[in-house]
Design a protein around this motif. Structure first.
Motif, PDB file in Angstrom:
ATOM      1  N   ASP A 521       0.824  -1.205   0.000  1.00 22.92           N
ATOM      2  CA  ASP A 521       0.000   0.000   0.000  1.00 22.92           C
ATOM      3  C   ASP A 521       0.863   1.263   0.000  1.00 22.92           C
ATOM      4  OD1 ASP A 521      -2.706   1.217   0.246  1.00 22.92           O
ATOM      5  OD2 ASP A 521      -1.864   1.978   2.117  1.00 22.92           O
ATOM      6  N   THR A 522       1.984   1.241   0.748  1.00 20.02           N
ATOM      7  CA  THR A 522       2.883   2.396   0.794  1.00 20.02           C
ATOM      8  C   THR A 522       3.480   2.664  -0.589  1.00 20.02           C
ATOM      9  OG1 THR A 522       3.421   1.984   3.117  1.00 20.02           O
ATOM     10  CG2 THR A 522       4.955   3.347   1.856  1.00 20.02           C
ATOM     11  N   THR A 525       0.805   4.039  -2.929  1.00 23.28           N
ATOM     12  CA  THR A 525       0.555   5.453  -2.641  1.00 23.28           C
ATOM     13  C   THR A 525       1.691   6.320  -3.181  1.00 23.28           C
ATOM     14  OG1 THR A 525      -0.656   4.828  -0.644  1.00 23.28           O
ATOM     15  CG2 THR A 525       0.104   7.108  -0.805  1.00 23.28           C
ATOM     16  N   THR A 528       1.457   6.852  -6.919  1.00 29.04           N
ATOM     17  CA  THR A 528       0.488   7.885  -7.273  1.00 29.04           C
ATOM     18  C   THR A 528       1.035   9.276  -6.975  1.00 29.04           C
ATOM     19  OG1 THR A 528      -1.329   6.354  -6.784  1.00 29.04           O
ATOM     20  CG2 THR A 528      -1.859   8.702  -6.877  1.00 29.04           C
TER      21      THR A 528
END
Length: 760
Positions: A521-522, A525, A528
């Motif tokens: 997830d890191t 993120t 993005t």
């Protein structure tokens, strides 16, 4: 007084410098100033002075450019700490100017090249122009003055005038002219060092040399120059250059001669620098000394020293046991290092007084050879272990922290491949940040393989690539299977179609599964966050946040982490100094960081004990008992480089200009003259697939032509492809030797299987 000290041995010059330093300065707090050209020379001088004087303290070792700027600041009044026209800053100014080119016909080549909206292309052009202008400032001040008077109107002259108007202030040419026009007075002495030494600098721009010579009118300036020849050799010329220069019965050229052909071919840079120094009519002191040994190496050095050129005929052959000059032909970098290790052990056996710290090994490409050095020198048994250090490796090559950070910046251009993310987990700093152990990473690899994760965050990644938007084989798909497997266990089969829970997750895996989810997830993120352009200051904040989220350094890695933070700060500060606040792409920001990080790790490991492996660069040829040059392949030294098409200096050379080819040739000569016991060369001279010969560097060929044609010495040893070849153990050659008992046993075992007629 401006004093020129020249001699063929750096130790003799260092002895004279020591005598100079012994003389007290006005106060104990006044620093000694010794201008050098490299950190390696500064370190060697520090150790030398500490040995001779008992301590080396309060000594400054500035580089020529920074010292000249300090002189301008001291004599001409308030100036910035760093030059306003530094290329790192003017690149951003030029970036803005290239974005706003007017309709003048002179700019048509630039407009054609920059067609489109590619800021990375514009940045690279700005960097090249900034570097070229910086060379003009140092080597062509007359061009700069003519441009500023409006005498030319091509695109370089117009762009320079726009740059001066945008930056404002003064540059080196203005300051140099003001320094020349201003008479030096006794009052200026207080702002300058009471005495100054320049040590071991092989060349210098005429502008800087002029500044040092003028300082000699006010303070004592001592210039210590390594001079390979005790005779006057400013008139010598390479044989191939003589037909172009000399004319029949031309009294201006009839005095030209070859002298010693090695010196004539390799010494152009040193010859021109000594001529530049002589033009200022300094007080001269000579410190020459002949070699004390009667070896092949000493004979070559003596010929250069006395300007003796031997005819191309074989004299009395040199004894085969004379190993003072060695050239080894190998099948690859690893074989070069293996051969080097055995030859060094042989030298240590023959010269019991020889210590590893008295050996330097230089190569044109230290990053290529470093893994082979560690693989060979770092893995041998204790009885054959030779202490060593590797200097000058680039941070990108030796630091997992730097490599991981640059890999994180490449995420937006990637497809989030499973292998790529798992490679990041192999970096200790990444594992430390996400609290994963080696066993955890092994477990994660198994999960990724068994759940079928291949690439992509989720279905959107496939859509970005123009493929059907599907979750199968993405990280989202794999994590869903793992989470369902943990939540439902064996009872989950068929409950959550089309996602099948993975059955190899139990209650004890909850923490690991959560950390894996956080890791993915890191990075998603971050991918993005890195996707949109922003000003350099904005990229600085983003990069620091990425560092904090993804990397945790321990005490051994803190230096590398600080190097990354410093590179980020340079991105912000140079853009701010260049008054550039427009959004730039991640590609451009990454290129700037790579450029800042693409530097050697510093001189801390040079002369740090043991055999020193380092890059082949000027003034690394300080006195060593054994000087080794490895990787001397054809085209490696001197490198074939094409000048930039708009670099005017390339087609209008002047005496004193910087030349990479001449610098490489003179560096080879310095290395040859700096060896005391042995001069060792190796290169990849056989193709590893079909054994076809490959030529060495032209510099090695010229040395072989001299020692073979004039001295009758055969110094070339061609090595077998395999390190376990029987030729290393049959005793037929004093140059083919191996100290490895393991390889000897392997060689015997192979001979028993394939017979004694095996071709190795």
């Amino acid at each position: 007084m401006f004093v020129l000290h020249h001699g063929n041995r750096l130790e003799h010059l260092a002895h004279r410098l020591t005598a100079l330093v012994r003389a007290p300065l006005p106060t104990p707090f006044t620093p000694e100033t010794i201008v050098v050209q490299s950190l390696g020379m500064a370190r060697w001088l520090s150790l030398w002075l500490a040995t001779e004087l008992g301590v080396c303290a309060n000594v400054r070792f500035p580089f020529p450019a920074s010292f000249v700027w300090d002189v301008f600041r001291a004599v001409l009044g308030p100036l910035p700490v760093a030059p306003s026209f530094d290329p790192s800053v003017t690149s951003w100014h030029l970036m803005a100017l290239l974005q706003q080119l007017d309709a003048a016909p002179a700019y048509e080549p630039l407009r054609t090249y920059l067609a489109g909206d590619d800021d990375r292309r514009r940045w690279e052009l700005a960097r090249k122009i900034a570097d070229t202008f910086d060379q003009y400032l140092v080597y062509r001040p007359d061009w700069i003055q003519a441009w500023e008077r409006g005498e030319e109107d091509d695109w370089q002259a117009r762009l320079w005038r726009q740059l001066v108007a945008r930056v404002g202030g003064t540059h080196r040419v203005h300051l140099w002219q003001a320094f020349r026009d201003r008479p030096l007075a006794a009052a200026d002495r207080a702002a300058l060092p009471p005495r100054l030494a320049l040590f071991g600098i092989p060349s210098m721009p005429p502008m800087y040399l002029d500044v040092f010579a003028r300082l000699g009118q006010l303070i004592d300036v001592h210039c210590f120059v390594l001079d390979p020849c005790q005779e006057s050799w400013s008139h010598i010329l390479r044989e191939r250059d003589q037909p172009r220069v000399t004319g029949a019965h031309d009294p201006d050229t009839m005095h030209l001669d070859t002298g010693n052909r090695l010196l004539a071919s390799l010494g152009r840079q040193g010859r021109e620098f000594l001529d530049q120094l002589a033009a200022y009519e300094p007080h001269e002191e000579t410190h020459f000394g002949e070699p004390v040994h009667e070896t092949l190496l000493a004979t070559v050095q003596r010929d250069v020293l006395t300007l003796t050129d031997r005819p191309r005929r074989r004299e009395e052959p040199v004894a085969a046991t004379d190993l003072s000059v060695q050239v080894h032909v190998c099948h690859g970098p690893v074989r070069e290092i293996e051969v080097l290790h055995d030859q060094l052990l042989l030298l240590f056996d023959e010269h019991p007084e020889l210590q590893p710290a008295q050996v330097v090994v230089m190569t044109p490409d230290i990053d290529t050879y470093a893994p082979a050095i560690d693989a060979v020198f770092g893995t041998v048994p204790r009885e054959r272990y030779i202490p060593y250090t590797i200097a000058d490796r680039r941070l990108q090559q030796e630091s997992p922290i730097v490599e991981a950070f640059l890999e994180l910046l490449a995420l937006p251009a990637s497809r989030f491949e499973a292998a790529r993310l798992l490679a990041l987990l192999a970096v200790p700093a990444v594992r430390r940040r996400f609290e994963l152990s080696d066993a955890d990473v092994t477990r994660v690899r198994t999960w990724v393989r068994e759940t079928g994760v291949r690439w992509g965050i989720d279905a959107s990644t496939g859509a970005e690539a123009g493929l059907p938007p599907t979750n199968e084989h993405t990280w989202r798909f794999g994590l869903d299977r793992l989470l369902l497997g943990y939540a439902l266990g064996d009872a989950g089969a068929g409950v959550c179609d089309p996602v099948t829970p993975h059955d190899d997750v139990d209650g004890g895996d909850a923490t690991l599964l959560g950390r894996l989810h956080t890791f993915v997830d890191t990075l998603a993120t971050a991918r993005t966050a890195l996707g949109s352009p922003r000003p350099p200051s904005g990229w600085g904040d983003t990069f620091r946040d990425l560092l904090d989220r993804c990397l945790a350094a321990d005490e051994t890695e803190e230096r590398d982490l600080q190097a990354v933070r410093s590179a980020i700060t340079r991105l912000e500060s140079t853009a701010a100094d260049g008054a550039y606040a427009e959004p730039v792409s991640l590609d451009l920001a990454t290129a700037h960081l790579r450029e800042s990080l693409d530097v050697p790790g510093g001189g801390a490991r040079f002369l740090a004990g043991g055999v020193t492996f380092c890059a082949l660069m000027p003034m690394r040829s300080i006195p060593f008992q054994v000087v080794c040059l490895i990787g001397m392949d054809d085209g490696s030294v001197p490198r074939s480089t094409r000048p930039i098409s708009f670099d005017r200096m390339a087609g209008a050379r002047r005496r004193g200009d910087r030349s990479r080819r001449d610098a490489a040739r003179y560096l080879f000569l310095e290395a040859l003259c700096s060896a005391r016991v042995c001069f060792y060369v190796s290169y990849v001279g056989r193709d590893i697939r079909d054994n076809t010969p490959r030529p060495p560097s032209i510099l090695v060929s010229e040395l072989l032509d001299y020692v073979g044609g004039a001295l009758g010495a055969n110094v070339v040893t061609v090595h077998p492809l395999q390190s376990f070849s029987r030729r290393y153990f049959d005793g037929h050659s004093v140059r083919l030797i191996s100290h490895s008992a393991e390889l000897c046993q392997a060689s015997g075992a192979v001979r028993q299987v394939v017979g004694r007629s095996a071709p190795f």
